[in-house]
Scaffold this motif. Structure first.
Motif, PDB file in Angstrom:
ATOM      1  N   LEU A  23      10.654  53.625 -11.603  1.00 16.23           N
ATOM      2  CA  LEU A  23       9.222  53.916 -11.532  1.00 16.23           C
ATOM      3  C   LEU A  23       8.825  54.922 -12.613  1.00 16.23           C
ATOM      4  O   LEU A  23       9.678  55.589 -13.204  1.00 16.23           O
ATOM      5  CB  LEU A  23       8.872  54.468 -10.148  1.00 16.23           C
ATOM      6  N   GLU A  24       7.534  55.041 -12.853  1.00 18.50           N
ATOM      7  CA  GLU A  24       7.039  55.951 -13.899  1.00 18.50           C
ATOM      8  C   GLU A  24       7.473  57.391 -13.674  1.00 18.50           C
ATOM      9  O   GLU A  24       7.675  58.132 -14.624  1.00 18.50           O
ATOM     10  CB  GLU A  24       5.521  55.863 -14.001  1.00 18.50           C
ATOM     11  N   ASP A  25       7.640  57.793 -12.398  1.00 15.50           N
ATOM     12  CA  ASP A  25       8.043  59.175 -12.110  1.00 15.50           C
ATOM     13  C   ASP A  25       9.562  59.361 -12.157  1.00 15.50           C
ATOM     14  O   ASP A  25      10.068  60.431 -11.853  1.00 15.50           O
ATOM     15  CB  ASP A  25       7.496  59.639 -10.767  1.00 15.50           C
ATOM     16  N   GLY A  26      10.294  58.294 -12.545  1.00 16.71           N
ATOM     17  CA  GLY A  26      11.746  58.372 -12.661  1.00 16.71           C
ATOM     18  C   GLY A  26      12.508  57.930 -11.432  1.00 16.71           C
ATOM     19  O   GLY A  26      13.736  57.791 -11.474  1.00 16.71           O
ATOM     20  N   GLU A  27      11.799  57.715 -10.314  1.00 11.53           N
ATOM     21  CA  GLU A  27      12.475  57.237  -9.099  1.00 11.53           C
ATOM     22  C   GLU A  27      13.068  55.859  -9.374  1.00 11.53           C
ATOM     23  O   GLU A  27      12.448  55.013 -10.019  1.00 11.53           O
ATOM     24  CB  GLU A  27      11.493  57.147  -7.938  1.00 11.53           C
TER      25      GLU A  27
END
Length: 102
Positions: A23-27
């Motif tokens: 995901l964009e947040d690194g998740e």
């Protein structure tokens, strides 16, 4: 079973494969690709239709994650989650036959 979908590397995605989405947040999320029928409740009908909501069954390709049966989302640029995923584990032929026929 081929889904007709391809990952970010152009690899065909098959039922039973495992995919990874960052995901964009690194998740990082890993999914099992499933073909199944899922019951959804309280789907709104078109304005002016009666009843205002109904229960539906959806049969198709789902990305299963932590007990959730998910359909891909499309971002603001029209890019599907599937196009951002990567196949990380292919199901063997033996595994596929076992899943289909027990």
């Amino acid at each position: 079973m081929n889904t007709g979908l391809f990952d970010k590397n152009g690899t065909p995605i098959n039922v039973g494969d495992r995919t990874r989405l960052v995901l964009e947040d690194g998740e990082v999320r890993e999914f099992e690709v499933c073909f199944k029928t899922v019951q959804r409740t309280t789907i709104k009908t078109l304005r002016g239709f009666e009843p205002e909501s109904v229960d539906v069954s959806i049969t198709g390709i789902f990305f299963c994650w932590r007990g959730n049966d998910l359909l891909p989302c499309v971002d603001e640029n029209g890019v599907s989650d599937v196009e951002k995923m990567e196949v990380i584990k292919r199901m063997s032929g033996r595994e596929a036959v076992s899943r289909l026929f027990g």
